[in-house]
Motif scaffolding. Structure first.
Motif, mmCIF file in Angstrom:
data_model
loop_
_atom_site.group_PDB
_atom_site.id
_atom_site.type_symbol
_atom_site.label_atom_id
_atom_site.label_comp_id
_atom_site.label_asym_id
_atom_site.label_seq_id
_atom_site.Cartn_x
_atom_site.Cartn_y
_atom_site.Cartn_z
ATOM 1 N N GLY A 104 -21.326 -33.760 76.956
ATOM 2 C CA GLY A 104 -21.589 -33.147 75.769
ATOM 3 C C GLY A 104 -21.011 -33.787 74.366
ATOM 4 N N VAL A 118 -22.536 -27.849 68.426
ATOM 5 C CA VAL A 118 -22.659 -29.267 68.776
ATOM 6 C C VAL A 118 -22.206 -30.257 67.787
ATOM 7 N N PRO A 154 -19.262 -29.570 73.440
ATOM 8 C CA PRO A 154 -20.416 -29.278 74.334
ATOM 9 C C PRO A 154 -20.828 -28.053 74.767
ATOM 10 N N VAL A 155 -22.326 -27.980 74.679
ATOM 11 C CA VAL A 155 -22.870 -26.456 74.814
ATOM 12 C C VAL A 155 -23.878 -26.728 75.991
ATOM 13 N N SER A 182 -22.572 -36.342 71.529
ATOM 14 C CA SER A 182 -22.353 -35.738 70.162
ATOM 15 C C SER A 182 -21.448 -36.599 69.272
ATOM 16 N N SER A 200 -28.410 -31.258 70.846
ATOM 17 C CA SER A 200 -27.594 -32.634 69.950
ATOM 18 C C SER A 200 -28.935 -33.421 69.278
ATOM 19 N N THR A 258 -27.685 -29.345 76.519
ATOM 20 C CA THR A 258 -26.652 -29.929 75.532
ATOM 21 C C THR A 258 -27.447 -31.085 74.774
#
Length: 388
Positions: A154, A359, A364-365, A158, A387, A383
């Motif tokens: 992630g 994000v 990271p999600v 991003s 993004s 994720t």
């Protein structure tokens, strides 16, 4: 009573068949009463849990053995056993029986008293007894094995660079003091010596550092759904899957809860450490007032020595700000948001400002919901969509 009525009718009407019936009923009643008196205390019960992996949704089997201390003429033995919220009953054929419980949720369940009912051959009398040895059964969560992980993808997706620096475990400088004659020169702290013009030495303190801390939010405000299929059960599985994945990759992991009553569990391998962690994850429950902000803001504890933190929570809006503070101080952070509303049949909110902000800042999600498996949720697909 029926026998007395039949005898009275036979005397009143002079009916021989009624007299035979009345005598038979009286004898049956006397036999049943004598059988019941003899049946009291006539058996010993042994109850034993069969070994095996006790995982949520699986089977738990209990063997019941009966030993007669007094011989009886005929009769039946019926058993009734309760485990947690499940009640099972059966009639024994012989002196051994097996009671099976299926679909038990994660948690510690009390094994209720075993209710034993002895009935005479005619079914006129019953003798009831209860056996209780105070047992409880711990049902562990089913933890999936992850093949890929969102937190390793992630941040790069991003646009944020993740630091590979890891502070080693061992000794760190606790204080600087004046040099004492006879001390080895390898302990001299040369920058302080040059600044002060006299020999200064380092005092070292043992400060082991863990590679990763997984924080499990126990706040009931972020939980929804029935036991066994609730958002908190999904959060427990997600936290366990993250800890297991990193332990299998050779990292030292600590699992902590947002409640002070939860004892931190360290996992360095998939052996004994993981068994201890499974037991802790099996018994953890939501606690009123256990806000996730508490451990994230704490200046002491496992999070103070960890380089990387992953938070699993049903209230991501409370965790984003503390995680951004940690990343501003050089920590790596990741967030697993549990969509609690999906566990009661409501759709997941597609646009969540807190997650979008995380994000955008390089955190990271992943989003865990009832609509997907833990493996899919933690693999990184959500994720990437956030993004975008």
């Amino acid at each position: 009573m029926l026998g007395a009525i039949a005898l009275a009718a036979s005397w009143a009407f002079g009916s021989t068949p009624s007299m035979v019936v009345g005598v038979g009923l009286v004898l049956a009643g006397v036999f049943a009463r004598l059988w019941a008196r003899r049946a009291k205390g006539s058996i010993d019960i042994e109850r034993r849990l069969l070994p095996g992996d006790r995982l949520e949704g699986g089977d738990v089997r209990i063997v019941v053995r009966v030993r007669r201390t007094r011989q009886l003429v005929g009769g039946t033995i019926a058993l009734r056993q309760r485990l947690g919220s499940i009640d099972e009953g059966l009639r024994m054929h012989g002196l051994q029986a097996e009671i099976a419980f299926t679909g038990l949720p994660r948690g510690r369940h009390r094994l209720g008293p075993l209710e034993v009912t002895l009935s005479d051959p005619l079914g006129l009398e019953r003798v009831e007894d209860r056996f209780d040895d105070g047992l409880s059964v711990l049902i562990r969560p089913r933890i999936p094995t992850l093949r890929s992980l969102f937190s390793s993808l992630g941040a790069r997706e991003s646009g944020a660079a993740r630091s590979t620096f890891r502070r080693p475990s061992g000794f760190e400088i606790h204080a600087i003091r004046d040099y004492a004659p006879g001390e080895p020169l390898r302990g001299v702290h040369w920058p302080s010596t040059a600044r002060r013009g006299r020999l200064m030495v380092k005092e070292l303190d043992d400060a082991p550092r863990d590679d990763l801390v997984v924080v499990l939010d126990q706040d009931p405000d972020g939980c929804a759904g029935p036991a066994g299929n609730s958002s908190f059960d999904a959060a427990v599985r997600a936290a366990g899957a993250l800890a297991l994945a990193h332990a299998l990759w050779g990292r030292r992991v600590v699992i902590v809860g947002s409640s002070p009553s939860f004892d931190a569990v360290r996992v360095s391998s998939a052996g004994h450490d993981w068994d201890v962690a499974l037991d802790a994850l099996a018994s953890v429950m939501p606690v009123v007032g256990a806000r996730v902000v508490g451990p994230l803001r704490a200046s002491a504890g496992p999070l103070a020595h960890a380089r990387e933190i992953i938070v699993v929570t049903g209230l991501p809006e409370l965790a984003v700000e503390p995680l951004l503070d940690l990343t501003s101080r050089g920590r790596s952070a990741a967030l697993v948001a549990v969509a609690a509303q999906t566990f009661v049949g409501r759709p997941r909110e597609r646009s969540q400002p807190a997650l979008l902000r995380a994000v955008a800042q390089g955190i990271p999600v992943a989003v865990v919901s009832a609509e997907s498996t833990i493996e899919e949720a933690l693999a990184g697909g959500l994720t990437r969509s956030l993004s975008a």
